[in-house]
Design a protein around this motif. Structure first.
Motif, PDB file in Angstrom:
ATOM      1  N   SER A 193       0.806  -1.219   0.000  1.00 63.64           N
ATOM      2  CA  SER A 193       0.000   0.000   0.000  1.00 63.64           C
ATOM      3  C   SER A 193       0.835   1.264   0.000  1.00 63.64           C
ATOM      4  O   SER A 193       0.326   2.345   0.282  1.00 63.64           O
ATOM      5  CB  SER A 193      -0.942   0.014   1.216  1.00 63.64           C
ATOM      6  OG  SER A 193      -1.808  -1.094   1.189  1.00 63.64           O
ATOM      7  N   ARG A 224      -2.025   4.441   3.815  1.00 61.01           N
ATOM      8  CA  ARG A 224      -1.283   4.476   2.564  1.00 61.01           C
ATOM      9  C   ARG A 224      -0.240   5.586   2.591  1.00 61.01           C
ATOM     10  O   ARG A 224      -0.469   6.645   3.172  1.00 61.01           O
ATOM     11  CB  ARG A 224      -2.224   4.684   1.366  1.00 61.01           C
ATOM     12  CG  ARG A 224      -3.169   3.528   1.114  1.00 61.01           C
ATOM     13  CD  ARG A 224      -4.051   3.756  -0.104  1.00 61.01           C
ATOM     14  NE  ARG A 224      -4.868   2.588  -0.392  1.00 61.01           N
ATOM     15  CZ  ARG A 224      -4.475   1.560  -1.137  1.00 61.01           C
ATOM     16  NH1 ARG A 224      -3.270   1.585  -1.681  1.00 61.01           N
ATOM     17  NH2 ARG A 224      -5.255   0.527  -1.343  1.00 61.01           N
ATOM     18  N   VAL A 264      -7.315   9.208   1.573  1.00 63.39           N
ATOM     19  CA  VAL A 264      -6.891   8.775   0.242  1.00 63.39           C
ATOM     20  C   VAL A 264      -8.100   8.122  -0.413  1.00 63.39           C
ATOM     21  O   VAL A 264      -8.694   7.196   0.154  1.00 63.39           O
ATOM     22  CB  VAL A 264      -5.713   7.794   0.307  1.00 63.39           C
ATOM     23  CG1 VAL A 264      -5.239   7.436  -1.091  1.00 63.39           C
ATOM     24  CG2 VAL A 264      -4.576   8.385   1.113  1.00 63.39           C
ATOM     25  N   GLU A 265      -8.488   8.618  -1.563  1.00 66.85           N
ATOM     26  CA  GLU A 265      -9.674   8.102  -2.232  1.00 66.85           C
ATOM     27  C   GLU A 265      -9.310   7.465  -3.560  1.00 66.85           C
ATOM     28  O   GLU A 265      -8.332   7.835  -4.215  1.00 66.85           O
ATOM     29  CB  GLU A 265     -10.709   9.208  -2.440  1.00 66.85           C
ATOM     30  CG  GLU A 265     -10.203  10.411  -3.186  1.00 66.85           C
ATOM     31  CD  GLU A 265     -11.253  11.497  -3.308  1.00 66.85           C
ATOM     32  OE1 GLU A 265     -12.413  11.236  -2.924  1.00 66.85           O
ATOM     33  OE2 GLU A 265     -10.925  12.592  -3.785  1.00 66.85           O
ATOM     34  N   CYS A 266     -10.117   6.495  -3.930  1.00 62.00           N
ATOM     35  CA  CYS A 266      -9.941   5.768  -5.183  1.00 62.00           C
ATOM     36  C   CYS A 266     -10.534   6.597  -6.321  1.00 62.00           C
ATOM     37  O   CYS A 266     -11.637   7.142  -6.198  1.00 62.00           O
ATOM     38  CB  CYS A 266     -10.619   4.407  -5.092  1.00 62.00           C
ATOM     39  SG  CYS A 266     -10.753   3.515  -6.646  1.00 62.00           S
ATOM     40  N   HIS A 317      -6.446   5.098 -10.176  1.00 65.97           N
ATOM     41  CA  HIS A 317      -5.347   5.283  -9.237  1.00 65.97           C
ATOM     42  C   HIS A 317      -5.912   5.711  -7.885  1.00 65.97           C
ATOM     43  O   HIS A 317      -7.098   5.985  -7.731  1.00 65.97           O
ATOM     44  CB  HIS A 317      -4.375   6.358  -9.749  1.00 65.97           C
ATOM     45  CG  HIS A 317      -4.985   7.720  -9.861  1.00 65.97           C
ATOM     46  ND1 HIS A 317      -5.814   8.075 -10.909  1.00 65.97           N
ATOM     47  CD2 HIS A 317      -4.933   8.819  -9.059  1.00 65.97           C
ATOM     48  CE1 HIS A 317      -6.216   9.317 -10.754  1.00 65.97           C
ATOM     49  NE2 HIS A 317      -5.713   9.794  -9.639  1.00 65.97           N
ATOM     50  N   TRP A 318      -5.030   5.775  -6.900  1.00 65.60           N
ATOM     51  CA  TRP A 318      -5.346   6.334  -5.587  1.00 65.60           C
ATOM     52  C   TRP A 318      -4.762   7.740  -5.515  1.00 65.60           C
ATOM     53  O   TRP A 318      -3.658   7.982  -5.982  1.00 65.60           O
ATOM     54  CB  TRP A 318      -4.763   5.476  -4.464  1.00 65.60           C
ATOM     55  CG  TRP A 318      -5.418   4.146  -4.296  1.00 65.60           C
ATOM     56  CD1 TRP A 318      -5.041   2.971  -4.883  1.00 65.60           C
ATOM     57  CD2 TRP A 318      -6.554   3.842  -3.495  1.00 65.60           C
ATOM     58  NE1 TRP A 318      -5.878   1.958  -4.500  1.00 65.60           N
ATOM     59  CE2 TRP A 318      -6.810   2.464  -3.643  1.00 65.60           C
ATOM     60  CE3 TRP A 318      -7.379   4.592  -2.666  1.00 65.60           C
ATOM     61  CZ2 TRP A 318      -7.857   1.826  -2.993  1.00 65.60           C
ATOM     62  CZ3 TRP A 318      -8.426   3.961  -2.004  1.00 65.60           C
ATOM     63  CH2 TRP A 318      -8.658   2.591  -2.172  1.00 65.60           C
TER      64      TRP A 318
END
Length: 1126
Positions: free
Chosen positions: A808, A926, A980-982, A1056-1057
């Motif tokens: 991660s 992450r 942190v978002e996808c 992506h993240w």
């Protein structure tokens, strides 16, 4: 060999794959019609392989369906024969197993399953839209599975009817399209070769992923015949070799096909030179090929392909449209209005209006059909259209004279039949199962070698080699080992299964659904009622619990129906019953226990994007729901079903459409009890937790560390519940924490900082990219590296001290000062414990403590060692400062030895636990770097051992792991928190009228448009954008509603993240901020959440997980309310 099945050299396995709505199922209809399964009138519109009600209602394919087709193949050289009887005698029967796969990205796993069990693929591309996003994905996946492709350029008629291009313009566009497809394939090959070389460099061995014929197979050349020009809706198609044979056979061009095909798709034209005889005619004309150059004399000259390949088709369309308009039917084919939509002739005759062979315009059709027909010479004479009478007979027999589209279908499928050219091309270009196993797909059709994992047995090597040889040669003999690969499972209603001797399962008497496995027989012969061993993807030979032997029943695949057969030889596809309780996504079956599963392609599986919790409204239906979920997970490889410790049943799918279809299948098909009511939760969105740099002088290591706690106020999350109730939070400050081991036997000092993804990749690979030099220097300044030290040396020091990295983007390192013992202290105290300050002592200095308590530092157990460790951390930083290097005592040396032998090995477990769930909303952490900076260990003398000291109390690995987890979580809480978002990548088409509603919707959902480009020849825009996953739900219905259908449904895949750059705990403090955002009361809701997206997400996640939410405490401090009147 059974009469139903042919030898492997007469068999082909092929799948159809393309972007959504490019014509896959329509093409399959035309191929099925050639076997007489459906009528000619329904071919192209019935969508035979879309057998479910939802597929017919939505008009898209959702499940891959298979069918076996018979065809008589005529060799190419037979076309030059003058006798039709010789051509018929030279033809031979073949079998083509055809799989129609979905085009929507939500059902991409069905495409993967189809590619696994086939040797060739029909890559369908729209002549107008060209290669789309899904086409690129399918090309990469088909190449990974080592398939041999055939390019089908579909909807070529749209170039004439929709774009209204001339034959020459259409030829140029088709040539450009082939070049673009070849460019995409070449780029794919180059990238994969580069990756292969990199893997070979890292692994120091050859991977063998790319075969020698890759470049040839994935280069489409019209002259080779691996390009077919078609219109599946009207049932016509041709290739350059077939057109060359037709022109030579009909004596239109006096050039042999082997030479003519070299010129037919180039810039050439045929210059006719009549013979000297007075009776010279077209048949006796001679001439030569000329290079086409634009001059005054030949400015109207057409290229060969435009003149003989496209112009006759254009004339047929125009003639039929003119006839339809003349007789009163009207024509809507051409978008430019060249043929009026209403009748131009006042039809005064009474009765049924229909197109006849004598209608004006049909003479043009008849004349065009005399040139370039690709109808096989072995076809019946009834199909020959040489006169108006023949033309009328065809329209009367097919009943197509009442519609211009029906007339076009009936005539064009006889003029250039699509099914013949496609099935012939499949037989000529795609490999047979024998060729695929030996040369073309040796990696894809190889089984695992388990010599390292199996027990030593005398005959294992001999039996395993015999199985490998049989699979490699596709042996169909009776004594060959029977091996088959089940690539997917599918559900079928019992009424669709034609099994005279069927006996319902004893354990499933009430179920009307049967789970069947789609299998490819690799060697030997599978036989109904015989017993076979079933091996999953992770099968181990020496584990007897995994091998399951069971009888099976075999069925022939016929689309939506399944016919029982006695045996299936190698090289064919079949459906297998009685594998329902195996619960493998894929499986390999064998009559020998020495068989092993196929290697497979695990990296092809796309990650699920939509997760929901499913539960039965009636608790009595819970068992039925669980059984249905097991069947759903087995039948759909893309569905992941997991049960959590809280009793949740999580269903994960590839998209909203896939989820909707899966829930419908669960209720209507897989749950044995009818009418089961389900409660579906809101979509579950995955987030991550990370941290950001402080806004002040964190990059100045000495200045940042020297600031006292009184001068710097704590972050807001440290003052509000439930975050201020985190264990160990009182010992953390500004990203640093001192975690106390249980029993006060030790303390670990640590620090957490952000870790740039580029630095993370550099730590794993060891190479410094130019783009990440600045990020490495920034991290080095924050860790106390000298300012003159370059990025390469900083990275080398970090890489040498790495303890562990995860998947991660996180890493844990131990500072050089800790490893050398400079920041390690052993504590010899009377209480056998280290120094732990109480809450009153945390903010006080050592001098004030001495004044208040009336005792010196020496009297406080462990205080001197505590201050020494903190001072050494401040003076040395990450590196060891030689000028400040201290002399290590024997007690400290003993503590360092205990750290290396007993404590360090347990840190990885604690690091993994801390990264698995962060402190903000228990989501994975992450992009964080954990630095271990100091250590204190409580010791006592050990007189019984050779070692002078030992730990004051027993120390276990679990205690160290728990302490590290607590320290990392509290350190993260004392830093600026970030989510942190996808992000998803979406592609869609929109007209100019739809842009007005599209962009506001994307902006409202925090989307970012990456690219918008015109689709050649249309008024549509192709738009690519990034969109946060949490904002993607309900996007398609909103776009449809606001744009009135001007915007197509978006296709979304994982991109992506990315960090959501918003402080979830920010409140206005300055006067200017209060004027802009309003006053914040300290009572009531502790955080307003005003337009704070990050805080909104955190609250939703904590509510879903049953955690305490900050806004749930409505009153923190209250006072009595007074009445104004009193």
């Amino acid at each position: 060999m059974s009469s139903v099945f042919l030898p492997p050299d007469k068999t082909r396995l092929v799948t159809i794959c393309a972007h959504v709505d490019h014509g896959k199922t329509t093409l399959a209809d035309n191929l099925i019609e050639s076997n007489g399964i459906i009528s000619e009138r329904h071919a192209g519109t019935l969508r035979y392989l879309d057998s479910t009600e939802e597929e017919q209602r939505r008009g898209i394919t959702m499940r891959a369906s298979a069918i076996g087709l018979r065809h008589r193949y005529t060799p190419s050289n037979a076309g030059s024969s003058s006798s039709s009887s010789s051509s018929s005698s030279s033809s031979s029967p073949i079998i083509v197993h055809l799989l129609d796969s979905p085009g929507h990205t939500d059902f991409s796993t069905e495409v993967s399953s189809s590619l696994q069990c086939c040797d060739g693929c029909l890559l369908v591309v729209d002549a107008v839209e060209g290669m789309c996003a899904r086409t690129h994905q399918v090309v990469r996946e088909a190449h990974s599975h080592q398939l041999v492709p055939i390019l089908i350029i579909n909807k070529v008629d749209r170039l004439c009817t929709d774009l209204c291009l001339t034959p020459t313009e259409a030829y140029i566009r088709l040539r450009s399209l082939i070049e673009s497809v070849n460019a995409a394939c070449a780029a794919m090959l180059v990238s994969k070769r580069a990756k292969r070389r990199e893997d070979e460099r890292v692994l120091n061995k050859k991977s063998g992923l790319l075969s020698k014929g890759d470049s040839n197979n994935w280069t489409f050349d019209a002259q080779r015949g691996n390009v077919v020009f078609a219109s599946a809706l009207f049932g016509w198609g041709f290739s350059v070799p077939s057109l060359a044979r037709s022109l030579f056979r009909n004596k239109i061009l006096p050039i042999k096909p082997i030479m003519l095909k070299q010129y037919l798709f180039g810039d050439f034209y045929f210059k006719q030179q009549p013979s000297n005889g007075s009776n010279s005619n077209t048949d006796s004309n001679t001439g030569k090929m000329m290079k086409l150059k634009v001059t005054v004399e030949n400015q109207n000259q057409l290229p060969l392909f435009a003149e003989y390949g496209l112009q006759p088709l254009w004339e047929i369309y125009e003639g039929v449209a003119a006839a339809a308009a003349y007789c009163g039917l009207g024509s809507n084919i051409f978008s430019d209005g060249r043929i009026p939509a209403t009748a131009t002739f006042n039809n005064k005759s009474k009765g049924k209006i229909e197109i006849k062979a004598t209608t004006p315009g049909m003479d043009q059709v008849l004349q065009a059909m005399q040139a370039g027909s690709t109808m096989p010479e072995s076809a019946t004479s009834a199909a020959d259209i040489t006169s108006l009478d023949n033309l009328q007979q065809v329209m009367t027999r097919t009943g197509s004279s009442t519609s211009e589209e029906a007339v076009l279908r009936s005539l064009l499928r006889r003029y250039r039949p699509l099914s013949d050219i496609v099935l012939n091309s499949v037989y000529e270009i795609c490999p047979s199962p024998i060729q695929a196993a030996e040369d073309v797909r040796p990696r894809a059709l190889a089984i695992m070698d388990s010599k390292e994992r199996c027990a030593d047995e005398n005959n294992y090597e001999e039996e395993f080699t015999r199985i490998k040889v049989a699979i490699r040669s596709c042996d169909v003999s009776n004594d060959a080992p029977a091996v088959a690969y089940v690539c997917k499972f599918m559900a079928a209603d019992r009424s669709q299964i034609r099994d005279p001797g069927r006996i319902d399962d004893e354990n499933d008497e009430t179920s009307s659904t049967v789970i069947l496995g789609l299998a490819r027989v690799l060697s030997g012969r599978l036989k109904t009622s015989s017993t076979y061993h079933v091996m999953g993807p992770k099968h181990k030979f020496n584990d007897p619990n995994i091998i399951r032997s069971r009888p099976i029943r075999l069925f022939l695949l016929m689309g939506s129906s399944f016919v029982l057969v006695d045996e299936v030889p190698a090289g064919h596809l079949c459906a297998i019953q009685n594998l329902e309780d195996v619960q493998y996504k894929t499986a390999t079956i064998s009559d020998s226990p020495y068989g092993m599963p196929l290697l497979g392609f695990a990296d092809m599986i796309q990650r699920p994007l939509v997760k929901v919790n499913v539960e039965a409204i009636d608790p009595a239906d819970t068992y039925t729901l669980e059984r249905g979920l097991v069947k759903l997970s087995l039948a759909d490889a893309a569905v992941e079903v997991t049960a959590t410790a809280k009793g949740e049943r999580i269903v994960a799918c590839l998209g909203e459409l896939h989820l909707e279809q899966s829930i419908l299948d669960l209720q209507n098909i897989y749950c044995d009890k009818k009418g089961v009511q389900l409660r579906i939760s809101e979509p579950i969105v995955e987030f991550g937790e990370t941290t950001a740099w402080f806004d002040d002088n964190e990059l100045d290591f000495e200045g940042f560390l020297s600031e006292s706690r009184k001068q710097v106020p704590p972050l807001r999350q440290l003052t509000i519940p439930p975050y201020n109730e985190e264990e160990g939070i009182e010992f953390s400050q500004r990203g640093r924490a001192r975690s106390i081991v249980s029993g006060r036997v030790g303390a670990v000092s640590m620090r957490v900082v952000p870790l740039d993804p580029m630095i993370y990749e550099a730590l794993k690979g060891g190479d410094v990219d130019e783009d990440c030099s600045d990020a490495i220097n920034k991290l080095g300044r924050a860790l106390g590296f000298p300012k003159d030290q370059n990025a390469e040396s900083i990275l080398k020091v970090l890489a040498d001290t790495v303890i562990s990295v995860d998947d991660s983007g996180n890493a844990i390192v131990a500072s050089s000062a800790l490893e050398s013992g400079t920041t390690v202290a052993g504590v010899l105290s009377e209480k056998d414990e280290i120094y732990v300050p109480n809450k009153l002592e945390l903010g006080a200095s050592a001098q004030s403590l001495e004044e208040d308590n009336g005792e010196s530092k020496n009297d406080v157990c462990g205080l001197l060692e505590y201050e020494m460790v903190q001072r050494q951390i401040r003076d040395n930083g990450f590196l060891l400062n030689d000028a400040e290097k201290r002399k290590i005592t024997s007690v400290d040396a003993a503590a360092l030895e205990i750290w290396r032998s007993q404590m360090k090995g347990s840190l990885i477990a604690g690091f993994q636990m801390a990264m698995r769930a962060g402190p903000i909303c228990e989501e994975p952490v992450r992009s964080v770097l954990v630095i271990l900076e100091g250590l204190e260990v409580a010791l006592k003398e050990d007189k019984r051992s050779e070692n002078e000291f030992k730990t004051a109390s027993p120390l276990s690995g679990g205690m160290m792991a728990a302490a590290l987890r607590i320290g990392i979580r509290s350190a993260l809480l004392s830093r600026p928190a970030r989510l942190v978002e996808c992000h998803l990548k979406l592609t869609l088409n929109s007209s100019f009228a739809g842009l007005g509603s599209l962009y506001p919707v994307l902006f409202k959902r925090r989307g970012k448009v990456l690219e918008d480009s015109m689709v050649d020849g249309t008024d549509l825009l192709l738009i690519s954008a990034n969109l946060p996953h949490a904002e993607s739900f309900g996007l398609a219905p909103e776009l449809f509603r606001l744009s009135s259908g001007e915007v197509t449904a978006p296709e979304m895949i994982f991109s992506h993240w990315d960090i959501l750059e918003q402080d979830p705990f920010w409140i206005p403090t300055s006067l200017e901020e209060r004027e802009d955002f309003g006053e914040i009361q300290s009572s009531g809701d502790v955080s307003t959440g005003m337009d704070n997206t990050a805080l909104h997400y955190i609250r939703k996640v904590r509510e879903r997980k049953g955690l305490l939410v900050d806004s749930s405490r409505t009153v923190i401090a209250a006072e009595k309310q007074r009445t104004i009147k009193r």
